[in-house]
Design a protein around this motif. Structure first.
Motif, PDB file in Angstrom:
ATOM      1  N   MET A   1      -3.835   8.013  -6.745  1.00  0.00           N
ATOM      2  CA  MET A   1      -4.837   9.007  -7.126  1.00  0.00           C
ATOM      3  C   MET A   1      -4.842   9.244  -8.637  1.00  0.00           C
ATOM      4  O   MET A   1      -5.890   9.492  -9.218  1.00  0.00           O
ATOM      5  N   GLU A   2      -3.681   9.141  -9.260  1.00  0.00           N
ATOM      6  CA  GLU A   2      -3.601   9.329 -10.709  1.00  0.00           C
ATOM      7  C   GLU A   2      -4.429   8.287 -11.451  1.00  0.00           C
ATOM      8  O   GLU A   2      -5.033   8.580 -12.494  1.00  0.00           O
ATOM      9  N   LEU A   3      -4.501   7.071 -10.918  1.00  0.00           N
ATOM     10  CA  LEU A   3      -5.301   6.017 -11.550  1.00  0.00           C
ATOM     11  C   LEU A   3      -6.772   6.410 -11.625  1.00  0.00           C
ATOM     12  O   LEU A   3      -7.483   6.044 -12.565  1.00  0.00           O
TER      13      LEU A   3
ATOM     14  N   LEU B   1     -13.014   6.729  10.284  1.00  0.00           N
ATOM     15  CA  LEU B   1     -13.600   8.010  10.673  1.00  0.00           C
ATOM     16  C   LEU B   1     -12.576   8.958  11.278  1.00  0.00           C
ATOM     17  O   LEU B   1     -12.567  10.157  10.968  1.00  0.00           O
ATOM     18  N   TYR B   2     -11.723   8.439  12.148  1.00  0.00           N
ATOM     19  CA  TYR B   2     -10.826   9.300  12.917  1.00  0.00           C
ATOM     20  C   TYR B   2      -9.383   9.324  12.430  1.00  0.00           C
ATOM     21  O   TYR B   2      -8.644  10.246  12.754  1.00  0.00           O
ATOM     22  N   GLU B   3      -8.968   8.350  11.679  1.00  0.00           N
ATOM     23  CA  GLU B   3      -7.602   8.280  11.159  1.00  0.00           C
ATOM     24  C   GLU B   3      -7.618   7.891   9.680  1.00  0.00           C
ATOM     25  O   GLU B   3      -7.079   6.856   9.293  1.00  0.00           O
ATOM     26  N   PRO B   4      -8.268   8.697   8.847  1.00  0.00           N
ATOM     27  CA  PRO B   4      -8.350   8.308   7.434  1.00  0.00           C
ATOM     28  C   PRO B   4      -6.961   8.309   6.783  1.00  0.00           C
ATOM     29  O   PRO B   4      -6.130   9.162   7.075  1.00  0.00           O
ATOM     30  N   SER B   5      -6.723   7.323   5.956  1.00  0.00           N
ATOM     31  CA  SER B   5      -5.443   7.241   5.254  1.00  0.00           C
ATOM     32  C   SER B   5      -5.535   8.032   3.952  1.00  0.00           C
ATOM     33  O   SER B   5      -6.595   8.135   3.344  1.00  0.00           O
ATOM     34  N   VAL B   6      -4.417   8.576   3.557  1.00  0.00           N
ATOM     35  CA  VAL B   6      -4.355   9.374   2.331  1.00  0.00           C
ATOM     36  C   VAL B   6      -3.660   8.536   1.263  1.00  0.00           C
ATOM     37  O   VAL B   6      -2.540   8.072   1.469  1.00  0.00           O
ATOM     38  N   PRO B   7      -4.327   8.336   0.113  1.00  0.00           N
ATOM     39  CA  PRO B   7      -3.691   7.539  -0.939  1.00  0.00           C
ATOM     40  C   PRO B   7      -2.503   8.277  -1.551  1.00  0.00           C
ATOM     41  O   PRO B   7      -2.451   9.508  -1.549  1.00  0.00           O
TER      42      PRO B   7
END
Length: 101
Positions: free
Chosen positions: A65-67, A54-60
């Motif tokens: 993301m291309e997959l 919720l507070y520290e979402p990770s960014v792929p």
């Protein structure tokens, strides 16, 4: 970064010294009090992971993301098998058959 401090009854979760949630172990679950809601979890680590999402979402990464964003073409996936000698006698209709009817 979310911190988890042990209290005498459970755990206090905070972000930059601001309390976010409190959790205690009950008979059947770990109960997290967050935003006036009581959420049951299997243990404190699961509650911690929930708060981090919720507070520290990770960014792929862009490659990940291309997959998920690049459209797939079924013929591309099957073309690697088209020249396989084991499949030489197989009719084209059988090779492209949909087995999930």
């Amino acid at each position: 970064m979310i911190k988890c401090d042990e209290t005498k009854d459970g755990y206090l979760f905070s972000l930059r010294e601001v309390p976010l949630a409190m959790g205690v172990y009950e008979d059947d679950a770990f109960c997290l009090l967050h935003n006036d809601d009581v959420l049951p979890f299997g243990n404190a680590m699961q509650a911690f992971v929930h708060l981090r999402a919720l507070y520290e979402p990770s960014v792929p990464s862009p490659k990940t993301m291309e997959l998920f964003t690049k459209p797939a073409r079924a013929i591309d996936n099957m073309s690697k098998w088209i020249n396989n000698p084991v499949l030489d006698d197989m009719p084209k209709e059988v090779f492209h058959a949909n087995i999930h009817s």
